[in-house]
Write a protein that holds these residues in place. Structure first.
Motif, PDB file in Angstrom:
ATOM      1  N   LEU A 141       0.853  -1.186   0.000  1.00 30.32           N
ATOM      2  CA  LEU A 141       0.000   0.000   0.000  1.00 30.32           C
ATOM      3  C   LEU A 141       0.890   1.237   0.000  1.00 30.32           C
ATOM      4  O   LEU A 141       1.794   1.378   0.832  1.00 30.32           O
ATOM      5  N   PHE A 142       0.617   2.164  -0.966  1.00 31.92           N
ATOM      6  CA  PHE A 142       1.389   3.403  -1.083  1.00 31.92           C
ATOM      7  C   PHE A 142       0.444   4.597  -0.942  1.00 31.92           C
ATOM      8  O   PHE A 142      -0.776   4.479  -1.151  1.00 31.92           O
ATOM      9  N   GLU A 143       1.024   5.748  -0.561  1.00 32.60           N
ATOM     10  CA  GLU A 143       0.236   6.972  -0.537  1.00 32.60           C
ATOM     11  C   GLU A 143      -0.277   7.272  -1.943  1.00 32.60           C
ATOM     12  O   GLU A 143       0.383   6.999  -2.953  1.00 32.60           O
ATOM     13  N   GLY A 144      -1.483   7.841  -2.009  1.00 30.03           N
ATOM     14  CA  GLY A 144      -2.117   8.059  -3.298  1.00 30.03           C
ATOM     15  C   GLY A 144      -1.413   9.095  -4.148  1.00 30.03           C
ATOM     16  O   GLY A 144      -1.411   9.031  -5.384  1.00 30.03           O
ATOM     17  N   LYS A 145      -0.802  10.082  -3.543  1.00 31.96           N
ATOM     18  CA  LYS A 145      -0.181  11.175  -4.289  1.00 31.96           C
ATOM     19  C   LYS A 145       1.329  10.978  -4.342  1.00 31.96           C
ATOM     20  O   LYS A 145       1.974  10.746  -3.318  1.00 31.96           O
ATOM     21  N   ALA A 146       1.889  11.075  -5.547  1.00 32.15           N
ATOM     22  CA  ALA A 146       3.334  10.956  -5.724  1.00 32.15           C
ATOM     23  C   ALA A 146       4.007  12.298  -5.447  1.00 32.15           C
ATOM     24  O   ALA A 146       3.395  13.365  -5.549  1.00 32.15           O
ATOM     25  N   ASN A 147       5.311  12.262  -5.102  1.00 30.20           N
ATOM     26  CA  ASN A 147       6.067  13.498  -4.873  1.00 30.20           C
ATOM     27  C   ASN A 147       6.550  14.068  -6.206  1.00 30.20           C
ATOM     28  O   ASN A 147       6.234  13.551  -7.286  1.00 30.20           O
ATOM     29  N   LEU A 148       7.358  15.119  -6.168  1.00 30.09           N
ATOM     30  CA  LEU A 148       7.812  15.786  -7.388  1.00 30.09           C
ATOM     31  C   LEU A 148       8.649  14.865  -8.270  1.00 30.09           C
ATOM     32  O   LEU A 148       8.737  15.058  -9.490  1.00 30.09           O
ATOM     33  N   GLN A 149       9.275  13.869  -7.683  1.00 27.77           N
ATOM     34  CA  GLN A 149      10.082  12.935  -8.459  1.00 27.77           C
ATOM     35  C   GLN A 149       9.246  11.751  -8.968  1.00 27.77           C
ATOM     36  O   GLN A 149       9.762  10.812  -9.560  1.00 27.77           O
ATOM     37  N   GLY A 150       7.938  11.788  -8.714  1.00 23.79           N
ATOM     38  CA  GLY A 150       7.059  10.719  -9.174  1.00 23.79           C
ATOM     39  C   GLY A 150       7.079   9.492  -8.298  1.00 23.79           C
ATOM     40  O   GLY A 150       6.586   8.430  -8.676  1.00 23.79           O
ATOM     41  N   GLU A 151       7.626   9.626  -7.100  1.00 21.15           N
ATOM     42  CA  GLU A 151       7.718   8.485  -6.182  1.00 21.15           C
ATOM     43  C   GLU A 151       6.612   8.566  -5.145  1.00 21.15           C
ATOM     44  O   GLU A 151       6.224   9.646  -4.712  1.00 21.15           O
ATOM     45  N   ARG A 152       6.144   7.396  -4.761  1.00 17.20           N
ATOM     46  CA  ARG A 152       5.098   7.319  -3.736  1.00 17.20           C
ATOM     47  C   ARG A 152       5.693   6.746  -2.436  1.00 17.20           C
ATOM     48  O   ARG A 152       6.524   5.834  -2.477  1.00 17.20           O
TER      49      ARG A 152
ATOM     50  N   GLY B 146       5.745   4.467   0.719  1.00 17.88           N
ATOM     51  CA  GLY B 146       5.132   3.217   1.155  1.00 17.88           C
ATOM     52  C   GLY B 146       4.467   3.367   2.524  1.00 17.88           C
ATOM     53  O   GLY B 146       4.977   4.062   3.413  1.00 17.88           O
ATOM     54  N   VAL B 147       3.327   2.689   2.706  1.00 21.01           N
ATOM     55  CA  VAL B 147       2.569   2.784   3.965  1.00 21.01           C
ATOM     56  C   VAL B 147       2.632   1.471   4.735  1.00 21.01           C
ATOM     57  O   VAL B 147       2.987   1.438   5.912  1.00 21.01           O
ATOM     58  N   THR B 148       2.300   0.363   4.075  1.00 15.55           N
ATOM     59  CA  THR B 148       2.358  -0.948   4.729  1.00 15.55           C
ATOM     60  C   THR B 148       2.384  -2.013   3.649  1.00 15.55           C
ATOM     61  O   THR B 148       2.176  -1.738   2.464  1.00 15.55           O
ATOM     62  N   TYR B 149       2.641  -3.269   4.055  1.00 11.30           N
ATOM     63  CA  TYR B 149       2.700  -4.356   3.086  1.00 11.30           C
ATOM     64  C   TYR B 149       2.466  -5.684   3.781  1.00 11.30           C
ATOM     65  O   TYR B 149       2.497  -5.781   5.021  1.00 11.30           O
ATOM     66  N   ALA B 150       2.223  -6.722   2.972  1.00 14.07           N
ATOM     67  CA  ALA B 150       2.066  -8.081   3.481  1.00 14.07           C
ATOM     68  C   ALA B 150       2.446  -9.046   2.365  1.00 14.07           C
ATOM     69  O   ALA B 150       2.300  -8.749   1.183  1.00 14.07           O
ATOM     70  N   TYR B 151       2.929 -10.209   2.749  1.00 16.15           N
ATOM     71  CA  TYR B 151       3.235 -11.258   1.792  1.00 16.15           C
ATOM     72  C   TYR B 151       2.088 -12.251   1.748  1.00 16.15           C
ATOM     73  O   TYR B 151       1.489 -12.573   2.778  1.00 16.15           O
ATOM     74  N   GLY B 152       1.776 -12.734   0.556  1.00 14.45           N
ATOM     75  CA  GLY B 152       0.700 -13.693   0.415  1.00 14.45           C
ATOM     76  C   GLY B 152      -0.511 -13.082  -0.261  1.00 14.45           C
ATOM     77  O   GLY B 152      -0.438 -12.054  -0.952  1.00 14.45           O
ATOM     78  N   GLU B 153      -1.670 -13.699  -0.058  1.00 11.76           N
ATOM     79  CA  GLU B 153      -2.881 -13.337  -0.787  1.00 11.76           C
ATOM     80  C   GLU B 153      -3.840 -12.456   0.014  1.00 11.76           C
ATOM     81  O   GLU B 153      -4.924 -12.138  -0.470  1.00 11.76           O
ATOM     82  N   ALA B 154      -3.478 -12.069   1.239  1.00 11.22           N
ATOM     83  CA  ALA B 154      -4.392 -11.256   2.045  1.00 11.22           C
ATOM     84  C   ALA B 154      -3.605 -10.299   2.925  1.00 11.22           C
ATOM     85  O   ALA B 154      -2.451 -10.562   3.300  1.00 11.22           O
ATOM     86  N   MET B 155      -4.242  -9.168   3.233  1.00 11.17           N
ATOM     87  CA  MET B 155      -3.636  -8.182   4.135  1.00 11.17           C
ATOM     88  C   MET B 155      -4.748  -7.455   4.872  1.00 11.17           C
ATOM     89  O   MET B 155      -5.788  -7.129   4.281  1.00 11.17           O
TER      90      MET B 155
END
Length: 556
Positions: A495-506, A508-517
């Motif tokens: 999961l990333f923030e919806g708005k990218a910065n001036l360099q076009g990068e977002r 990261g907020v959180t993550y999980a491995y596998g098929e569910a989070m």
């Protein structure tokens, strides 16, 4: 360690049949697993000493004894319902009981009456013979009456007996649990010293497991009468100060050892309690008189046909301490009382403690939450000092909600930290306390703080000002919702923030491995990126999280 070792020495005597539990009987050990078991004796936590002593004792138990283990205070803090039959009574449970004790947590209250009653019921005490052995280092903290319970179980039981082993308790504290044993025909043991524990355990095991004696031969003709002798050949006495009143309380102990040629203590003989008098073989001994933290020893010679009357002057006074959070408050059972006295230190005390300490300077330190205060007392022999030590704290209870006026966050993953409000020169703050779970409470000195509450990806800071003696209830609004993602065939979900910065990068907020989070996320717009298993292309999906709401997303 001597206190607890003595307790388990007596415990084994109870279990091996010395005071009435036979191998064919069924019994349950009720073990105190409350938070006070973290207190230390000779620099070692009582809970570790308990585990070691249990392991030693249970190795020598008869294989056909049906024995179980019940514990209280081992799963929850502050709960009077935390009672569990950990190992049901059965033959050959020694290994199971040892393993359970090794894995047990020690963190809760002391519902000893309810635990003993539940153990009696599990043993079907109204139908069959039943024995319960309670091992406790604290008093009842759940508004029950152990004395009344003893009478109730005695009247209703077929043949019910409760034995109580108390360690680290004063004589007055011991009376509050001794009645549980006395009212059922059992025995209460006040443990305050156990020199040469291993030797004592070995000798007790030998007595317990040796085969039944052969039938006695026909008695020989009676011997000729011996010359008259004294009834007791040793009658010791002890006082706190020269000319003071003689001590006769059960927390007075006399430890007796053979004297070596160089005048030092040799082989351990026994430990006796209170106003004791008895008989010893003629010879030289080293006797140590001890009450609480004060002790003194001397060489004693016992002669045949004569009475030895050694007199011990402990050169000590009494220090009665109550640890209170604020002026006029009652003692707080969570307050740790640490004593540094001439010759040693002790930290196995909470809330209120009556010390006997050697004459001289005794430093008392009380710790309650983030509060700490110390005071040094000059104690004279025979003096009694009563003192309330005020820690100077208030209590903050921090509740967290997902949205203003919304549902409370109820999770063991909720992480609350308390920092001092003033930043250090490097811009960081000093952390003073932390806890996990719902509605944690913190004892804090007066001042300004910042509460930092974190639940998964959501973190919120909230100012907090405390006054001594106040109870402050704060609600922290996370302004967050719960995101639940289902992505069949995925290897990773980010999961990333919806708005990218001036360099076009977002960001990261959180993550999980596998098929569910599933994660708690601050309200706002985000972008999900799902990486499938194998060589497939990544999938992107925008997501909006609303405070106090659950968002369920499926990425195909």
């Amino acid at each position: 360690m001597q206190l607890l070792a003595r307790a388990f020495l007596v415990f084994f005597a109870i279990m091996a049949g010395v005071i009435g539990v036979r191998a064919e009987d069924r019994a349950i050990i009720v073990l105190d697993a409350s938070g006070s078991m973290w207190g230390q004796i000779d620099g070692k936590p009582k809970l570790e000493i308990a585990r070691e002593a249990l392991r030693t004792v249970l190795q020598s138990m008869p294989a056909d004894l049906e024995l179980g283990l019940m514990a209280y205070g081992h799963r929850q803090k502050g709960s009077c319902e935390d009672i569990e039959l950990v190992v049901p009574p059965a033959k050959g449970t020694a290994a199971a009981i040892t393993t359970a004790a090794d894995q047990m947590k020690f963190l809760g209250k002391t519902p000893l009456s309810a635990a003993v009653k539940k153990a009696a019921e599990d043993l079907k005490y109204t139908e069959e013979k039943a024995t319960v052995i309670l091992i406790t280092d604290g008093l009842e903290t759940c508004q029950a009456d152990p004395c009344a319970l003893g009478k109730e179980l005695e009247q209703a039981g077929v043949d019910f007996t409760a034995h109580v082993v108390g360690f680290g308790l004063t004589a007055d504290e011991g009376k509050q649990v001794a009645c549980l044993a006395e009212n059922t025909g059992g025995k209460y043991v006040q443990a305050s010293d156990a020199r040469q524990l291993e030797e004592a355990l070995k000798s007790t095991v030998a007595e317990a497991v040796k085969p039944a004696p052969e039938p006695a031969p026909q008695p020989a003709p009676p011997p000729a009468p011996e010359p008259a002798k004294v009834e007791f050949n040793i009658v010791p006495s002890a006082v706190l100060n020269e000319g003071g009143e003689e001590l006769k309380t059960t927390d007075l102990s006399y430890s007796i050892a053979r004297a070596k040629p160089d005048g030092t203590a040799g082989d351990y003989v026994s430990t006796e309690y209170g106003a004791w008098k008895g008989n010893l073989e003629p010879g030289d001994y080293i006797m140590t008189a001890k009450v609480d933290l004060a002790s003194t020893e001397q060489k004693v010679t016992v002669e045949a046909g004569k009475m030895a009357t050694p007199h011990f002057v402990l050169n000590a006074g009494r220090l009665n301490i109550r640890a209170v959070p604020s002026e006029g408050a009652e003692p707080d059972g969570d307050a740790q009382i640490i004593a540094e006295y001439p010759g040693g230190d002790s930290s196995a005390n909470y809330g209120e403690r009556k010390f006997v300490v050697p004459a001289g300077d005794t430093k008392i330190t009380v710790k309650l939450g983030a509060g700490e205060v110390s005071e040094t007392f000059k104690v004279a022999a025979g003096q009694v000092i009563d003192k309330d030590i005020v820690v100077g704290v208030g209590t903050a209870v921090i509740s967290s909600v997902y949205a203003a006026g919304g549902e409370k966050v109820d999770s063991g993953n909720l992480y609350t930290r308390i920092f001092k409000a003033t930043k250090k020169i490097d811009g960081t703050r000093e952390q003073v306390a932390y806890d996990y779970g719902t509605d944690p409470d913190f004892d804090l000195p007066a001042g300004d703080y910042v509460a930092v509450v974190q639940m998964d990806a959501a973190t919120v800071e909230q100012p907090l000002s405390m006054k001594v003696g106040e109870r402050r209830e704060e609600t922290v609004v996370l302004n967050a919702g719960v995101l639940a993602v289902e992505a069949p065939g995925a290897s990773e979900i980010r999961l990333f923030e919806g708005k990218a910065n001036l360099q076009g990068e977002r960001q990261g907020v959180t993550y999980a491995y596998g098929e569910a989070m599933q994660s708690t996320v601050p309200a706002g717009d985000y972008l999900l990126i799902v990486t499938p298993k194998g060589d497939g292309a990544k999938k992107e999906q925008p997501v909006t999280i609303k405070a106090g709401e659950r968002s369920e997303v499926k990425v195909q």
